[in-house]
Design a protein around this motif. Structure first.
Motif, PDB file in Angstrom:
ATOM      1  N   PRO A  73     -40.808  -4.463  31.914  1.00 38.20           N
ATOM      2  CA  PRO A  73     -41.860  -5.414  31.553  1.00 38.20           C
ATOM      3  C   PRO A  73     -41.484  -6.881  31.740  1.00 38.20           C
ATOM      4  N   ILE A 128     -36.379  -1.182  29.540  1.00 35.86           N
ATOM      5  CA  ILE A 128     -37.424  -0.383  30.179  1.00 35.86           C
ATOM      6  C   ILE A 128     -38.371   0.107  29.098  1.00 35.86           C
ATOM      7  N   GLU A 129     -39.660   0.093  29.418  1.00 34.71           N
ATOM      8  CA  GLU A 129     -40.677   0.644  28.526  1.00 34.71           C
ATOM      9  C   GLU A 129     -41.177   1.951  29.108  1.00 34.71           C
ATOM     10  N   LYS A 130     -41.453   2.881  28.212  1.00 38.07           N
ATOM     11  CA  LYS A 130     -41.926   4.188  28.620  1.00 38.07           C
ATOM     12  C   LYS A 130     -43.325   4.389  28.036  1.00 38.07           C
ATOM     13  N   ALA A 131     -44.260   4.803  28.864  1.00 36.50           N
ATOM     14  CA  ALA A 131     -45.618   5.124  28.421  1.00 36.50           C
ATOM     15  C   ALA A 131     -45.956   6.501  28.984  1.00 36.50           C
ATOM     16  N   VAL A 143     -34.010   2.371  28.093  1.00 37.70           N
ATOM     17  CA  VAL A 143     -35.104   2.378  27.115  1.00 37.70           C
ATOM     18  C   VAL A 143     -34.535   2.052  25.733  1.00 37.70           C
ATOM     19  N   GLU A 144     -33.396   2.646  25.392  1.00 34.91           N
ATOM     20  CA  GLU A 144     -32.773   2.429  24.074  1.00 34.91           C
ATOM     21  C   GLU A 144     -32.463   0.962  23.819  1.00 34.91           C
ATOM     22  N   PRO A 159     -46.022   1.041  36.973  1.00 32.57           N
ATOM     23  CA  PRO A 159     -45.281   2.118  36.307  1.00 32.57           C
ATOM     24  C   PRO A 159     -45.190   3.353  37.210  1.00 32.57           C
ATOM     25  N   GLU A 215     -36.408 -13.469  23.969  1.00 33.96           N
ATOM     26  CA  GLU A 215     -36.064 -12.052  23.877  1.00 33.96           C
ATOM     27  C   GLU A 215     -34.630 -11.880  24.351  1.00 33.96           C
ATOM     28  N   ILE A 244     -42.613   4.884  33.557  1.00 37.23           N
ATOM     29  CA  ILE A 244     -41.654   3.878  33.107  1.00 37.23           C
ATOM     30  C   ILE A 244     -41.891   2.578  33.862  1.00 37.23           C
ATOM     31  N   ARG A 245     -41.493   1.486  33.220  1.00 33.20           N
ATOM     32  CA  ARG A 245     -41.627   0.192  33.887  1.00 33.20           C
ATOM     33  C   ARG A 245     -40.688  -0.816  33.252  1.00 33.20           C
ATOM     34  N   GLY A 261     -34.039  -1.547  25.310  1.00 32.88           N
ATOM     35  CA  GLY A 261     -35.253  -2.345  25.443  1.00 32.88           C
ATOM     36  C   GLY A 261     -35.515  -2.977  26.792  1.00 32.88           C
TER      37      GLY A 261
END
Length: 114
Positions: free
Chosen positions: A100, A90-93, A85-86, A60, A30, A97-98, A88
């Motif tokens: 990964p 940080i992930e948002k649910a 986030v944009e 999160p 990645e 946020i977290r 990649g």
């Protein structure tokens, strides 16, 4: 263990990695690639690195809780989260946020001018 590498690389190098993955059907890892060191440094500011370090390995959390823990303004932390986030990192649910990734690597080379 999930690792992401942040790098400065040419479009050619990035496309080469994509082609290898496509042909071999094998994961290449990645990556988040920037076209220049200047772009990387403008995007990944010291405050954003602090956000990543604080979130990494934690459950999160909300942006408000993160801002409170960092002692920063919620609006500014929100702006930093949006940027991360944009690209990649940080992930948002929902409202949580977290980060990964277990490991975040940054790679770039500075060479002497010819």
């Amino acid at each position: 263990m999930r690792t992401i590498t942040i790098e400065v690389s040419s479009v050619r190098k990035s496309l080469g990695r994509f082609r290898r993955a496509w042909k071999t059907r094998a994961a290449q890892g990645e990556f988040v690639s920037f076209d220049s060191l200047d772009t990387l440094l403008k995007t990944l500011t010291s405050k954003r690195w602090e956000v990543l370090r604080t979130l990494q390995g934690r459950e999160p959390m909300s942006i408000r809780a993160l801002a409170r823990g960092l002692g920063r303004d919620v609006k500014n932390v929100h702006t930093d989260i949006q940027a991360l986030v944009e690209i990649g990192l940080i992930e948002k649910a929902g409202r949580r946020i977290r980060v990964p990734f277990d490991e975040i690597r940054a790679e770039f080379v500075v060479r002497k001018a010819a």
